[in-house]
Design an enzyme around this catalytic site. Structure first.
Site, PDB file in Angstrom:
ATOM      1  N   LYS A  52       0.846  -1.206   0.000  1.00 15.97           N
ATOM      2  CA  LYS A  52       0.000   0.000   0.000  1.00 15.97           C
ATOM      3  C   LYS A  52       0.876   1.249   0.000  1.00 15.97           C
ATOM      4  O   LYS A  52       0.606   2.212  -0.717  1.00 15.97           O
ATOM      5  CB  LYS A  52      -0.950  -0.018   1.209  1.00 15.97           C
ATOM      6  CG  LYS A  52      -2.065  -1.046   1.057  1.00 15.97           C
ATOM      7  CD  LYS A  52      -2.886  -1.276   2.311  1.00 15.97           C
ATOM      8  CE  LYS A  52      -3.822  -2.462   2.076  1.00 15.97           C
ATOM      9  NZ  LYS A  52      -4.644  -2.815   3.231  1.00 15.97           N
ATOM     10  N   GLN A  96      -4.961  -1.603   9.256  1.00 14.33           N
ATOM     11  CA  GLN A  96      -4.798  -2.935   8.673  1.00 14.33           C
ATOM     12  C   GLN A  96      -5.383  -3.990   9.614  1.00 14.33           C
ATOM     13  O   GLN A  96      -5.121  -3.993  10.816  1.00 14.33           O
ATOM     14  CB  GLN A  96      -3.305  -3.204   8.404  1.00 14.33           C
ATOM     15  CG  GLN A  96      -3.011  -4.478   7.665  1.00 14.33           C
ATOM     16  CD  GLN A  96      -3.561  -4.515   6.231  1.00 14.33           C
ATOM     17  OE1 GLN A  96      -3.669  -3.497   5.572  1.00 14.33           O
ATOM     18  NE2 GLN A  96      -3.914  -5.689   5.773  1.00 14.33           N
ATOM     19  N   ASP A 119     -11.188   2.377   3.315  1.00 10.15           N
ATOM     20  CA  ASP A 119     -11.448   0.937   3.188  1.00 10.15           C
ATOM     21  C   ASP A 119     -12.935   0.653   2.954  1.00 10.15           C
ATOM     22  O   ASP A 119     -13.302  -0.442   2.533  1.00 10.15           O
ATOM     23  CB  ASP A 119     -11.022   0.214   4.478  1.00 10.15           C
ATOM     24  CG  ASP A 119      -9.729  -0.570   4.311  1.00 10.15           C
ATOM     25  OD1 ASP A 119      -9.452  -1.011   3.185  1.00 10.15           O
ATOM     26  OD2 ASP A 119      -9.010  -0.720   5.318  1.00 10.15           O
TER      27      ASP A 119
HETATM   28  N1  GUN Z   1      -6.745  -7.164   5.823  1.00  7.76           N
HETATM   29  C1  GUN Z   1      -6.984  -7.973   4.760  1.00  7.76           C
HETATM   30  N2  GUN Z   1      -7.558  -7.260   3.766  1.00  7.76           N
HETATM   31  C2  GUN Z   1      -7.673  -5.990   4.216  1.00  7.76           C
HETATM   32  C3  GUN Z   1      -8.171  -4.786   3.631  1.00  7.76           C
HETATM   33  O1  GUN Z   1      -8.649  -4.746   2.496  1.00  7.76           O
HETATM   34  N3  GUN Z   1      -8.101  -3.685   4.418  1.00  7.76           N
HETATM   35  C4  GUN Z   1      -7.600  -3.716   5.673  1.00  7.76           C
HETATM   36  N4  GUN Z   1      -7.603  -2.585   6.368  1.00  7.76           N
HETATM   37  N5  GUN Z   1      -7.133  -4.802   6.232  1.00  7.76           N
HETATM   38  C5  GUN Z   1      -7.161  -5.932   5.505  1.00  7.76           C
END
Ligand code: GUN
Length: 278
Positions: A52, A96, A119
């Site tokens: 990211k 996350q 998200d």
């Molecule tokens: N953990 C696994 N996939 C995701 C996601 O798309 N966003 C976040 N914040 N955590 C994750």
């Protein structure tokens, strides 16, 4: 012969479009800044968070990385989110998942300002999606819609079957397909006569979380199959929820794993950061 839906190429195309937009905005003095919070050092999460950050750098989005120790308390994390909510220069906040067991995930997601929830996990954004109001949309299902559209696959009027009902993928996926005028059925691990239902699908989206669960017996001849799953098999090779070798020859189009849905999630996160609430 089936069409192999190339998520790597399509995600790159989206990132390049966003990069151009960000450059134009920068020329007008506008900066985009996203805060990425990771608690603990789960190796898979570290890989995702790193990707990211790299995507932000590529597109020209500033990223603020918060790598907090495993022992971080819920109060401390809530405190940080409160500060970031209040900071005008921070336009997006991402925590996350998964979080360590002593932190209540729901409480944390609720604390993020819905206007910064890139998200799309906050109940306000989930609710907005379900009633067709503008809001942030969960990145993976938004990525599936882009894969279909950019591969020239029409959704309107099609029988769409979503296999899986998670809050992050299955449920928002169903809402998005409905928004595109698909006829949508959601099924899951407790569904009876599962194969009968999945075999009705013109478009089958699989997010059941079980390696190679879907074989040719689940798929109508000529269907489009989208595989959201990602697993490591006994030989440490990546595979999806779909048995690709068995299913692909029966489809008109299919996503591979890796290189299908996976790269789209980050591209759509970047899209959320750049485009804001739409
Ligand atoms: N953990 C696994 N996939 C995701 C996601 O798309 N966003 C976040 N914040 N955590 C994750």
């Amino acid at each position: 012969m089936y069409q192999l839906i190339d998520g790597k190429a399509i995600s790159q195309q989206i990132k390049d479009e966003l990069k151009e937009k960000v450059e134009k905005r920068k020329a007008q003095g506008e900066e985009i800044c996203m805060a990425v919070i990771q608690v603990g050092s789960d190796p898979a999460s570290s890989v995702y968070v790193n990707n990211k950050k790299k995507a932000c750098a590529y597109i020209g989005i500033q990223s603020l990385a918060y790598e907090l120790p495993e022992e971080t308390t819920e109060e401390e994390l809530l405190g940080l989110i409160g500060e970031l909510n209040a900071k005008e220069e921070v336009s997006g906040i991402l925590v996350q998942l998964p979080l360590p067991g002593h932190i209540n995930e729901e409480k944390i997601l609720l604390a993020i300002d819905p206007a910064k929830d890139v998200d799309g996990f906050h109940p306000v954004n989930v609710g907005n999606l379900s009633i067709g109001r503008p809001g942030y949309v969960s990145c993976t299902p938004a990525g599936v819609i882009q894969l279909l559209k950019r591969s020239g696959i029409e959704i309107e009027g099609k029988e769409c079957v979503v296999l899986g009902r998670s809050n992050i993928v299955g449920k928002p996926m169903a809402m998005l397909l409905l928004r595109e005028n698909g006829t949508v059925t959601v099924c899951h691990s407790r569904t009876k006569n599962l194969k009968e239902i999945t075999k009705r699908a013109d478009i089958l989206v699989v997010a059941i979380g079980k390696p190679k669960f879907v074989d040719a017996g689940y798929v109508k001849e000529g269907a489009v199959v989208i595989d959201v799953g990602i697993h490591r098999n006994e030989n440490n090779k990546l595979c999806g929820d779909v048995d690709f070798e068995d299913v692909a020859p029966h489809t008109s189009a299919i996503t591979p794993v890796p290189g299908g849905v996976g790269p789209m999630t980050i591209a759509m996160l970047m899209n959320n950061c750049v485009e804001g609430v739409k």
